[in-house]
Write a protein that holds these residues in place. Structure first.
Motif, mmCIF file in Angstrom:
data_model
loop_
_atom_site.group_PDB
_atom_site.id
_atom_site.type_symbol
_atom_site.label_atom_id
_atom_site.label_comp_id
_atom_site.label_asym_id
_atom_site.label_seq_id
_atom_site.Cartn_x
_atom_site.Cartn_y
_atom_site.Cartn_z
ATOM 1 N N GLY A 153 -7.158 4.094 -13.028
ATOM 2 C CA GLY A 153 -6.691 3.381 -11.864
ATOM 3 C C GLY A 153 -8.023 3.168 -11.518
ATOM 4 N N THR A 154 -7.682 2.471 -10.193
ATOM 5 C CA THR A 154 -9.074 1.743 -9.216
ATOM 6 C C THR A 154 -8.413 2.026 -8.013
ATOM 7 N N PHE A 155 -9.252 1.825 -7.687
ATOM 8 C CA PHE A 155 -9.961 2.193 -5.878
ATOM 9 C C PHE A 155 -10.573 1.296 -5.226
ATOM 10 N N ALA A 156 -9.927 0.404 -4.145
ATOM 11 C CA ALA A 156 -10.976 -0.675 -3.156
ATOM 12 C C ALA A 156 -11.611 -1.233 -3.902
ATOM 13 N N GLY A 157 -10.660 -2.057 -5.124
ATOM 14 C CA GLY A 157 -10.910 -2.872 -6.102
ATOM 15 C C GLY A 157 -12.269 -1.972 -7.487
ATOM 16 N N GLN A 158 -12.612 -0.962 -7.712
ATOM 17 C CA GLN A 158 -13.018 -0.335 -8.730
ATOM 18 C C GLN A 158 -12.180 0.023 -9.618
ATOM 19 N N ALA A 159 -12.955 0.448 -11.412
ATOM 20 C CA ALA A 159 -12.202 0.698 -11.977
ATOM 21 C C ALA A 159 -12.761 2.622 -11.360
ATOM 22 N N LEU A 160 -11.627 4.008 -11.891
ATOM 23 C CA LEU A 160 -12.070 5.114 -11.753
ATOM 24 C C LEU A 160 -11.967 5.613 -12.793
ATOM 25 N N GLY A 161 -13.311 6.173 -13.040
ATOM 26 C CA GLY A 161 -12.742 7.230 -14.267
ATOM 27 C C GLY A 161 -12.751 8.670 -13.992
ATOM 28 N N CYS A 162 -12.035 9.058 -14.850
ATOM 29 C CA CYS A 162 -11.116 10.913 -14.254
ATOM 30 C C CYS A 162 -12.295 11.689 -14.602
ATOM 31 N N GLY A 163 -12.455 12.476 -13.838
ATOM 32 C CA GLY A 163 -13.109 13.927 -13.319
ATOM 33 C C GLY A 163 -14.648 12.998 -13.144
ATOM 34 N N THR A 164 -15.064 11.743 -13.848
ATOM 35 C CA THR A 164 -16.757 11.098 -14.061
ATOM 36 C C THR A 164 -16.936 10.754 -12.376
ATOM 37 N N ASP A 165 -16.020 10.044 -11.486
ATOM 38 C CA ASP A 165 -15.778 9.724 -10.494
ATOM 39 C C ASP A 165 -15.652 10.443 -9.248
ATOM 40 N N SER A 193 -1.854 7.388 -14.775
ATOM 41 C CA SER A 193 -0.336 7.407 -14.914
ATOM 42 C C SER A 193 -0.098 9.015 -16.433
ATOM 43 N N ARG A 194 0.784 9.052 -17.112
ATOM 44 C CA ARG A 194 0.341 10.318 -18.113
ATOM 45 C C ARG A 194 -0.696 10.114 -18.835
ATOM 46 N N GLY A 195 -0.862 11.028 -19.068
ATOM 47 C CA GLY A 195 -2.240 11.075 -20.314
ATOM 48 C C GLY A 195 -3.390 12.437 -19.744
ATOM 49 N N HIS A 196 -4.321 12.698 -21.205
ATOM 50 C CA HIS A 196 -5.463 12.796 -20.001
ATOM 51 C C HIS A 196 -6.321 12.240 -19.722
ATOM 52 N N CYS A 197 -7.785 13.135 -19.701
ATOM 53 C CA CYS A 197 -8.697 12.232 -18.617
ATOM 54 C C CYS A 197 -9.156 10.508 -19.622
ATOM 55 N N ASN A 198 -9.315 9.958 -18.974
ATOM 56 C CA ASN A 198 -9.921 8.232 -19.712
ATOM 57 C C ASN A 198 -11.466 8.215 -19.729
ATOM 58 N N THR A 199 -11.934 9.055 -18.856
ATOM 59 C CA THR A 199 -13.682 9.026 -19.551
ATOM 60 C C THR A 199 -13.464 9.852 -20.617
ATOM 61 N N MET A 200 -15.347 9.605 -21.859
ATOM 62 C CA MET A 200 -14.930 10.676 -22.746
ATOM 63 C C MET A 200 -15.254 11.884 -22.644
ATOM 64 N N GLY A 201 -14.327 12.523 -22.100
ATOM 65 C CA GLY A 201 -14.253 13.787 -21.594
ATOM 66 C C GLY A 201 -14.077 14.691 -22.531
ATOM 67 N N THR A 202 -14.238 17.165 -22.832
ATOM 68 C CA THR A 202 -13.579 16.392 -23.868
ATOM 69 C C THR A 202 -12.451 16.596 -24.676
ATOM 70 N N LEU A 316 -13.963 2.375 -19.898
ATOM 71 C CA LEU A 316 -13.118 3.742 -20.699
ATOM 72 C C LEU A 316 -11.934 4.127 -21.143
ATOM 73 N N MET A 317 -11.094 4.790 -21.538
ATOM 74 C CA MET A 317 -10.477 5.154 -22.787
ATOM 75 C C MET A 317 -9.474 3.337 -22.871
ATOM 76 N N ASP A 318 -8.993 3.108 -22.125
ATOM 77 C CA ASP A 318 -7.644 2.274 -22.276
ATOM 78 C C ASP A 318 -9.014 0.854 -23.117
ATOM 79 N N ASP A 319 -9.720 0.696 -22.364
ATOM 80 C CA ASP A 319 -11.308 -0.516 -23.120
ATOM 81 C C ASP A 319 -11.187 0.180 -24.332
ATOM 82 N N LEU A 320 -11.890 1.372 -24.673
ATOM 83 C CA LEU A 320 -12.231 1.785 -26.323
ATOM 84 C C LEU A 320 -10.815 0.637 -27.392
ATOM 85 N N TYR A 321 -10.015 1.578 -26.678
ATOM 86 C CA TYR A 321 -8.896 1.145 -27.638
ATOM 87 C C TYR A 321 -8.282 -0.542 -27.918
#
Length: 576
Positions: A153-165, A193-202, A316-321
């Motif tokens: 997701g993005t906010f104010a033009g910036q990507a958001l890392g779920c949890g970290t941000d 979207s559906r799915g778990h955190c997009n950072t390299m969390g647990t 973030l994770m979709d970048d890794l994929y």
């Protein structure tokens, strides 16, 4: 369908003309054809953690439908088996309190039902560990389908890392550099979207490590939850598990010391969550595999960090994929992997790596241009952590990895919240924040509170990191110079219970030391103060009482002592 060379386990329920077999078949008919009970078709449970109260797993019913179709195509009988689901963000007091309960219930449901194999659907932090712990204990053919990360997701033009941000932005609000209303507005953009955190969390870490362990269809882990390829891989997994039953290929064939070696290498290379340490130790304990904290340091601490993902990096994770996924990472450290470790398809993990390309070398670094030359988990010992403590250097401030400072002690998380922003608190940037009473027994359940917010006064001065020490855990999406999983915990008689405000603490990550600079005879004469003892949990009934009475320390995976070791698939008594 693969030819069955032995009697299926489910035939213990369905074979014969007696009354019990009649009951078992009749109650399962409900549209199922008669040949489903004749011993040629394996019965496959789909252990499904879908739940609206575990939002990261809410899409798994759709995943289960694709698994079902694959099982049917391969000639099996698919059976939806809802199991306990743990929503990391929703469940109080902490999802870790319930991981062992979920694992116990999953184990009993696999053992107690007429099934021949199981597909394990999980995503949110504790669900994949609990599924693997339960399945490993029983030993029936099992394979994991990780639910996958959400899209960015993005906010104010910036990507958001779920949890970290969340941690980052909340600190900016406390510092006065971000309006509170802007912070609130960002929450609808963070979960795209559906799915778990997009950072390299647990959650991301355990999905990828499940594949590194060999328990996922090779190439599937890390596929984003909304991506159609997740459903394609789920269908293929349904077909695979039928073949696994025919081959009698179970967790003990896949989960070996070699596969845990590969998981530790992977954990370092991807910059994975510190929570993976307690989960891997617990899974290994279910199989009787001799895995220790020292293995994490010995195998993983010098492995280069190759994945530039939050919280240790930028993406973030979709970048890794997009950049090539897990196989592209592992191909770079192939020489560090144990080639003998197998996957659920019966072939070695390394055979699936080929020349896996890196499509974006900013996200996945080449071996000779890592994010960090030596990553992984560092295991610390000393008079403050006799059984060990851990730190994630990749998420820490380099200048703080060798530090000497005065302790500021908090006896519980409630004590911390009450006093941390007190203008009269004697604390500066060189202080060491110490939080106790947050271990497996003390809380109970080892909450993710170790990444303590810094005093507001210091945040306003621009301080963004301090050395922090705790017997609890921290979120895999968090960052900072945090020493955690201190063992033994304060509530189990550990030295952490004896620390006093003003004591000098010495952290030396390079030397793998964590020490309290207090004479040994003085430390031996100390006893915990009343506030410390009052902060420890003292449940009188139910799961919390059972948990506190039987939970092991973090260095042993925080499983229950009565659950260590495999139990097998035999049911002690038949139904009557």
């Amino acid at each position: 369908m693969a030819e069955q060379s032995r009697e299926l386990r489910s035939q213990q329920w369905y074979a014969g003309q007696g009354r019990d077999a009649y009951i078992h078949r009749a109650w399962m008919r409900r549209g199922v054809p008669a040949d489903a009970f004749e011993g040629r078709k394996p019965h496959i449970a789909i252990a499904n953690t879908a739940s609206d109260l575990a939002p990261c797993n809410s899409h798994l019913n759709e995943v289960a439908a694709s698994v079902r179709d694959g099982v049917l195509e391969a000639g099996g009988v698919p059976l939806n088996m809802p199991v306990v689901s743990l929503g990391e963000t929703q469940l109080r007091p902490t999802a870790m309190l319930w991981r062992n309960m979920a694992a116990m219930s999953i184990e009993e449901m696999i053992r107690g039902n007429p099934i021949d194999g199981v597909v394990l659907l999980g995503g949110c932090d504790k669900t994949i560990p609990a599924l693997l712990m339960g399945a490993a204990s029983v030993g029936l053919p099992a394979v994991v389908v990780p639910g996958g990360p959400m899209l960015t997701g993005t906010f104010a033009g910036q990507a958001l890392g779920c949890g970290t941000d969340v941690w980052r932005l909340s600190e900016e609000v406390r510092a006065g550099t971000l309006p509170a209303e802007q912070f609130t507005r960002s929450e609808s953009a963070m979960i795209r979207s559906r799915g778990h955190c997009n950072t390299m969390g647990t959650a991301s870490t355990m999905g990828l490590l499940a594949e590194a362990l060999g328990m996922v269809l090779p190439g599937l882990a890390g596929t984003p939850a909304p991506d159609s390829r997740l459903l394609e891989g789920s269908h293929a997994t349904g077909k695979l598990v039928v073949e696994m039953v025919a081959a009698d290929r179970g967790p003990a064939d896949v989960l070996t010391k070699a596969s845990f070696h590969n998981a530790i290498v992977t954990l370092a290379a991807i910059g994975g969550s510190t929570n993976a340490v307690v989960h891997l130790l617990a899974i290994a304990g279910r199989l009787g595999i001799d895995l220790t904290l020292d293995d994490f340091d010995r195998i993983g601490s010098r492995v280069p960090l190759l994945v530039d993902l939050q919280p240790a990096g930028r993406f973030l994770m979709d970048d890794l994929y997009r950049a090539g996924g897990l196989h592209a990472v592992l191909a770079q450290v192939r020489d560090l992997l144990d080639p003998s470790a197998l996957t659920v398809d019966g072939t070695p993990l390394v055979d699936h790596l080929g020349d896996a390309p890196i499509w974006d070398p900013e996200v996945i670094r080449l071996r000779d241009a890592p994010v960090l030359g030596e990553a992984g988990i560092a295991v610390l010992r000393g008079n403050l952590a006799p059984a060990g403590a851990i730190i994630k250097p990749a998420a820490a401030t380099p200048q703080l990895l060798q530090h000497r400072g005065k302790a500021v002690v908090f006896d519980s998380i409630e004590d911390f919240h009450e006093r941390i922003d007190d203008p009269g608190l004697e604390v500066d940037a060189s202080s060491v924040l110490v939080l106790r009473g947050c271990g497996p027994k003390g809380y109970p359940g080892m909450p993710e509170v170790a990444n303590m917010p810094m005093p507001k006064r210091l945040v306003e001065q621009g301080v963004r990191d301090m050395v922090r020490i705790c017997d609890g855990r921290m979120s895999g999406t968090a960052y900072g110079t945090v020493v955690l999983h201190v063992s033994p915990e304060a509530a189990a008689g550990g030295p952490l219970a004896l620390v006093r405000t003003g004591d000098t603490i010495v952290l030396d990550v390079a030397g793998r030391r964590l020490d309290l600079d207090v004479p040994a005879d003085e430390l031996a004469a100390r006893t915990p103060n009343e506030a410390t003892l009052a902060g420890f949990a003292a449940p009188t009934r139910g799961w919390e009482r059972l948990y506190v009475d039987h939970v092991l320390q973090a260095d042993s995976g925080a499983d229950l002592d009565i659950l260590v070791g495999a139990s097998g698939s035999e049911v002690s008594r038949e139904s009557h």
